[in-house]
Design an enzyme around this catalytic site. Sequence first.
Site, PDB file in Angstrom:
ATOM      1  N   ASN A  24      11.845  80.859   1.679  1.00 57.39           N
ATOM      2  CA  ASN A  24      11.327  81.782   2.086  1.00 57.39           C
ATOM      3  C   ASN A  24       9.986  81.714   3.595  1.00 57.39           C
ATOM      4  O   ASN A  24       8.842  80.134   2.594  1.00 57.39           O
ATOM      5  CB  ASN A  24       9.895  81.984   0.662  1.00 57.39           C
ATOM      6  CG  ASN A  24       9.756  83.272   0.114  1.00 57.39           C
ATOM      7  OD1 ASN A  24       8.956  83.395   1.521  1.00 57.39           O
ATOM      8  ND2 ASN A  24       8.669  83.389  -0.877  1.00 57.39           N
ATOM      9  N   ARG A  39      14.828  84.465   1.917  1.00 54.13           N
ATOM     10  CA  ARG A  39      13.792  85.425   1.111  1.00 54.13           C
ATOM     11  C   ARG A  39      13.700  86.372   2.918  1.00 54.13           C
ATOM     12  O   ARG A  39      12.876  86.136   3.391  1.00 54.13           O
ATOM     13  CB  ARG A  39      12.665  85.176   0.405  1.00 54.13           C
ATOM     14  CG  ARG A  39      12.437  86.642   0.144  1.00 54.13           C
ATOM     15  CD  ARG A  39      10.589  86.014  -0.700  1.00 54.13           C
ATOM     16  NE  ARG A  39      10.209  87.490  -1.094  1.00 54.13           N
ATOM     17  CZ  ARG A  39       8.951  87.114  -1.534  1.00 54.13           C
ATOM     18  NH1 ARG A  39       8.398  86.682  -0.808  1.00 54.13           N
ATOM     19  NH2 ARG A  39       8.246  88.474  -1.449  1.00 54.13           N
ATOM     20  N   HIS A  72       9.565  93.038  -3.878  1.00 54.15           N
ATOM     21  CA  HIS A  72       9.170  92.540  -5.433  1.00 54.15           C
ATOM     22  C   HIS A  72      10.947  92.962  -6.214  1.00 54.15           C
ATOM     23  O   HIS A  72      10.991  92.629  -7.144  1.00 54.15           O
ATOM     24  CB  HIS A  72       8.399  92.705  -6.272  1.00 54.15           C
ATOM     25  CG  HIS A  72       6.777  91.869  -5.724  1.00 54.15           C
ATOM     26  ND1 HIS A  72       5.866  92.466  -6.620  1.00 54.15           N
ATOM     27  CD2 HIS A  72       6.631  90.919  -5.208  1.00 54.15           C
ATOM     28  CE1 HIS A  72       4.615  91.576  -6.075  1.00 54.15           C
ATOM     29  NE2 HIS A  72       5.414  90.877  -5.113  1.00 54.15           N
ATOM     30  N   ARG A  75      -5.040  92.559  -2.754  1.00 58.67           N
ATOM     31  CA  ARG A  75      -5.063  94.193  -2.559  1.00 58.67           C
ATOM     32  C   ARG A  75      -5.595  94.581  -3.061  1.00 58.67           C
ATOM     33  O   ARG A  75      -6.101  95.105  -4.123  1.00 58.67           O
ATOM     34  CB  ARG A  75      -3.108  94.034  -1.726  1.00 58.67           C
ATOM     35  CG  ARG A  75      -3.017  92.901  -1.077  1.00 58.67           C
ATOM     36  CD  ARG A  75      -1.487  92.960  -0.683  1.00 58.67           C
ATOM     37  NE  ARG A  75      -0.761  91.570  -1.200  1.00 58.67           N
ATOM     38  CZ  ARG A  75       0.426  91.744  -1.257  1.00 58.67           C
ATOM     39  NH1 ARG A  75       1.886  92.399  -1.162  1.00 58.67           N
ATOM     40  NH2 ARG A  75       0.918  90.494  -2.102  1.00 58.67           N
ATOM     41  N   GLU A 106      12.551  84.271  -8.615  1.00 56.21           N
ATOM     42  CA  GLU A 106      12.972  84.488  -7.017  1.00 56.21           C
ATOM     43  C   GLU A 106      13.784  84.138  -6.506  1.00 56.21           C
ATOM     44  O   GLU A 106      14.808  84.243  -6.466  1.00 56.21           O
ATOM     45  CB  GLU A 106      11.834  85.902  -6.963  1.00 56.21           C
ATOM     46  CG  GLU A 106      11.574  86.686  -6.970  1.00 56.21           C
ATOM     47  CD  GLU A 106       9.936  87.346  -6.429  1.00 56.21           C
ATOM     48  OE1 GLU A 106       9.170  85.996  -6.832  1.00 56.21           O
ATOM     49  OE2 GLU A 106      10.015  87.894  -5.889  1.00 56.21           O
TER      50      GLU A 106
END
Length: 400
Positions: free
Chosen positions: A8, A92, A181, A242, A385
């Site tokens: 990732n 990813r 996601h 965020r 993930e």
Amino acid sequence: MSLALVLNSGSSSIKFQVVNPKNHATDAPLVSGLVEQIGEPTGSITLKYDGEKYVLKAPIPDHSAGLDLAFKLMDEHGCGIAQLDIVAVGHRVVHGGILFSQPQVITDEILGMVKDLIPLAPLHNPANIDGIEVAMKLLPDVPHIAVFDTGFYHSMPPAAALYAINKETAAEHGVRRYGFHGTSHEYVSQHVPALLGKDPDEVNQITLHLGNGASATAVRGGKAVDTSMGMTPLAGLVMGTRSGDIDPGIVFHLHRSAGMSIDEIDKLLNRDSGVKGISGVNDFRELGRLIEDEDPDAWLAYSIYIHQLRRYIGSYMIALGRVDAITFTAGVGENDAMVRADALANLGMYGIKIDPERNAIRASEAREISTDDSTVKVFVIPTNEELAIARYAVSLAGVE
Ligand code: ADP
């Protein structure tokens, strides 16, 4: 044992894991590590293997040097790439645009297409591409597979995927809801039919990925029909740093009246907003401690977070018409019982009842936290993930 290396790659970091795709969600990866501060005067590489943690501090000029040093560190500590049976590398990739609904074996052509998507994800895709190119050079003999954060959302109907802005402008610039996601929402949503004892085609569900980033997804019969993240991962729920959804007019106001540049507004909304922007902290463990100390800003941040979360849950209940299950996952969703209780408080008239005792149990396994008479079942399902990416990688490599 066939293993996958999962990468990732961010702009200044690379997370790496060596994963047995046959693992359960809560099994630790065989090897995990993090290359940090790429491009800064001093970088660091952390490696975890066999219960030990090793740290190397060194300048890391670029991703190539970072991965090279990580592999050397693995070699030194008995888990070198050459000693492991790595049969595929899973990457990813944040943005697959409208091109990729499924993971892809990376060829020159596929890599070119991912490069074409850079304008849609100028911060994320270049780093992902760097990671892919470097890894393909270092490990040229195994298949490399790209798994897209956006892939799960290709099934969204136009009413959910498109914004009500000028059609030509939107089409010309790729402005639409892509969702992110997706690997996590797909992974946890796939566990739910078995927990309910129902056919996957018949299950309507809402999945809530609440980590540092946060998103909600409505899933019907295994397919995503709506999600809270938008063209970028800034939209939707309030997150650690965020803002989530805001009036887009705020951007014009901050630019025109407050004189902030676009880059400053970008930083404000992505890094200095959300729970942190109001309370000063983005970790929910700290937020919880501040709330216990009756810190008013912590309480305000938490209240806005919960309010927004409930808005999305409510709107997805209406979008789906009937909901069989609501699932919490990721750092906050798996660990914060107060968030779960408040997100679904007082919804008995909609058939949603949390059992306080079940909700309070701390466990790493998938579990039900609703009461026996709750018509909507509520679950906590740990996401993983990397494991999902490892499974895709090994399966597409054809070496399962
Ligand atoms: P990401 O992958 O988005 O960085 P994670 O899913 O790992 O995020 O979630 C990280 C967040 O989870 C932390 O910032 C923290 O807010 C929250 N978290 C982790 N452990 C706990 C806990 N025990 N209680 C409450 N929140 C937690």
